[in-house]
Scaffold this active site. Structure first.
Site, PDB file in Angstrom:
ATOM      1  N   PHE A  51      13.953   5.834   9.995  1.00 29.04           N
ATOM      2  CA  PHE A  51      12.724   5.205   9.523  1.00 29.04           C
ATOM      3  C   PHE A  51      11.770   6.277   9.030  1.00 29.04           C
ATOM      4  O   PHE A  51      11.437   7.217   9.738  1.00 29.04           O
ATOM      5  CB  PHE A  51      12.075   4.367  10.628  1.00 29.04           C
ATOM      6  CG  PHE A  51      11.109   3.377  10.061  1.00 29.04           C
ATOM      7  CD1 PHE A  51      11.556   2.160   9.575  1.00 29.04           C
ATOM      8  CD2 PHE A  51       9.761   3.683   9.965  1.00 29.04           C
ATOM      9  CE1 PHE A  51      10.667   1.246   9.016  1.00 29.04           C
ATOM     10  CE2 PHE A  51       8.867   2.788   9.407  1.00 29.04           C
ATOM     11  CZ  PHE A  51       9.324   1.558   8.926  1.00 29.04           C
TER      12      PHE A  51
ATOM     13  N   ASP B  19      14.857  -0.511  -0.191  1.00 26.70           N
ATOM     14  CA  ASP B  19      15.726  -0.568   0.987  1.00 26.70           C
ATOM     15  C   ASP B  19      16.788  -1.644   0.744  1.00 26.70           C
ATOM     16  O   ASP B  19      17.791  -1.384   0.101  1.00 26.70           O
ATOM     17  CB  ASP B  19      14.829  -0.859   2.199  1.00 26.70           C
ATOM     18  CG  ASP B  19      15.528  -0.721   3.536  1.00 26.70           C
ATOM     19  OD1 ASP B  19      16.369   0.175   3.680  1.00 26.70           O
ATOM     20  OD2 ASP B  19      15.207  -1.498   4.461  1.00 26.70           O
TER      21      ASP B  19
ATOM     22  N   LYS C 159      17.141   3.973  -0.839  1.00 24.08           N
ATOM     23  CA  LYS C 159      18.130   3.927   0.245  1.00 24.08           C
ATOM     24  C   LYS C 159      19.269   3.015  -0.191  1.00 24.08           C
ATOM     25  O   LYS C 159      19.347   1.861   0.234  1.00 24.08           O
ATOM     26  CB  LYS C 159      17.495   3.346   1.521  1.00 24.08           C
ATOM     27  CG  LYS C 159      16.498   4.236   2.237  1.00 24.08           C
ATOM     28  CD  LYS C 159      16.026   3.480   3.484  1.00 24.08           C
ATOM     29  CE  LYS C 159      15.108   4.293   4.359  1.00 24.08           C
ATOM     30  NZ  LYS C 159      14.584   3.469   5.488  1.00 24.08           N
TER      31      LYS C 159
ATOM     32  N   LYS D  41       0.809  -1.188   0.000  1.00 25.51           N
ATOM     33  CA  LYS D  41       0.000   0.000   0.000  1.00 25.51           C
ATOM     34  C   LYS D  41       0.857   1.257   0.000  1.00 25.51           C
ATOM     35  O   LYS D  41       0.349   2.357  -0.183  1.00 25.51           O
ATOM     36  CB  LYS D  41      -0.867   0.017   1.285  1.00 25.51           C
ATOM     37  CG  LYS D  41      -1.822  -1.116   1.431  1.00 25.51           C
ATOM     38  CD  LYS D  41      -2.523  -0.994   2.799  1.00 25.51           C
ATOM     39  CE  LYS D  41      -2.413  -2.308   3.509  1.00 25.51           C
ATOM     40  NZ  LYS D  41      -2.978  -2.234   4.878  1.00 25.51           N
ATOM     41  N   GLY D  42       2.141   1.057   0.215  1.00 24.79           N
ATOM     42  CA  GLY D  42       3.031   2.203   0.432  1.00 24.79           C
ATOM     43  C   GLY D  42       3.115   3.202  -0.701  1.00 24.79           C
ATOM     44  O   GLY D  42       3.425   4.372  -0.486  1.00 24.79           O
TER      45      GLY D  42
ATOM     46  N   ARG E 213       0.353   6.817   7.393  1.00 27.30           N
ATOM     47  CA  ARG E 213       0.292   6.851   5.924  1.00 27.30           C
ATOM     48  C   ARG E 213      -0.298   8.150   5.372  1.00 27.30           C
ATOM     49  O   ARG E 213       0.031   8.578   4.289  1.00 27.30           O
ATOM     50  CB  ARG E 213      -0.567   5.693   5.400  1.00 27.30           C
ATOM     51  CG  ARG E 213       0.090   4.326   5.506  1.00 27.30           C
ATOM     52  CD  ARG E 213      -0.651   3.339   4.608  1.00 27.30           C
ATOM     53  NE  ARG E 213      -0.399   1.952   4.967  1.00 27.30           N
ATOM     54  CZ  ARG E 213       0.653   1.241   4.556  1.00 27.30           C
ATOM     55  NH1 ARG E 213       1.558   1.798   3.787  1.00 27.30           N
ATOM     56  NH2 ARG E 213       0.796  -0.017   4.918  1.00 27.30           N
TER      57      ARG E 213
END
Ligand code: IMP
Ligand code: MG
Length: 186
Positions: A159, A106, A134, A46-47, A172
């Protein structure tokens, strides 16, 4: 005010204005690179939802929108990180010009897994647009074609939350990207 407490935990890293400017630039770059193509935009749930919604409005090409669900479970022990990935799409990708929209690259484990799966469906082309890269955290050699923001050391361990990014499903809906102190999960 409800919600103000939550926002107090978050240090702003990229403001709404900075994000909007970078998203517009990315839209231009994607458009230049893929001009004349009809895009199959695949957003990673969903990010990337918030990012995808803004990005596609900056890409004036013919395109379709679909969502791919990837659930990754991380188990981190002293010596190794285990990632279990569940992937689902029924979207026909053969012969399509696919633009995968990802939130954060990541370790790269999730993205390289997905790219492998999508390649099996024989798309005509496959590009990746990430919100955040990242590169310092990379464990698998994979690179997004475009990224809005690249986080270098010493920030690499922070984070990120907001603008679609979550920590345990929280944060979110923040309109900016911020950081919270590193917790024991990613
Ligand atoms: P990778 O497989 O290690 O590249 O993991 C990428 C996924 O981990 C992203 O799609 C995010 O869901 C999550 N992730 C990694 N870093 C962060 C972060 O700083 N904030 C929120 N989610 C993160
Ligand atoms: Mg996530």
């Amino acid at each position: 005010m409800p919600g103000s407490e939550m926002r107090d935990e978050v240090a702003v890293l990229y403001t709404e204005a900075e994000i909007a400017r970078r998203v517009a630039e990315l839209g231009d770059e994607v458009c230049r690179a893929l001009a004349g193509r009809e895009l199959c935009v695949l957003g990673l749930m969903k990010g990337s939802l918030v990012f995808m919604a803004d990005l596609v409005r900056r890409i004036p090409l013919e395109l379709t929108l679909d969502l791919v669900r990837v659930t990754s479970h991380r188990e981190q022990t002293a010596s190794r990180v285990m990632t279990e990935i569940v992937y689902a799409t029924a979207v026909p990708l053969e012969g399509r010009d696919v633009l995968l929209v990802d939130d954060i690259v990541d370790t790269g484990i999730t993205l390289s897994y997905l790219l492998g799966h999508i390649h099996e469906h024989s798309p005509r082309s496959l590009h990746v647009c990430a919100l955040v890269d990242k590169p310092q955290a990379r464990k698998v050699d994979v690179h997004p074609d475009w990224s809005a923001f690249t986080i270098e050391e010493p920030e690499a361990d922070r984070f990120l939350v907001g603008y679609g990014l979550d920590w345990m499903e929280r944060f979110r809906a923040l309109p900016y990207i911020g950081t919270i102190p590193r917790r024991d999960t990613r």
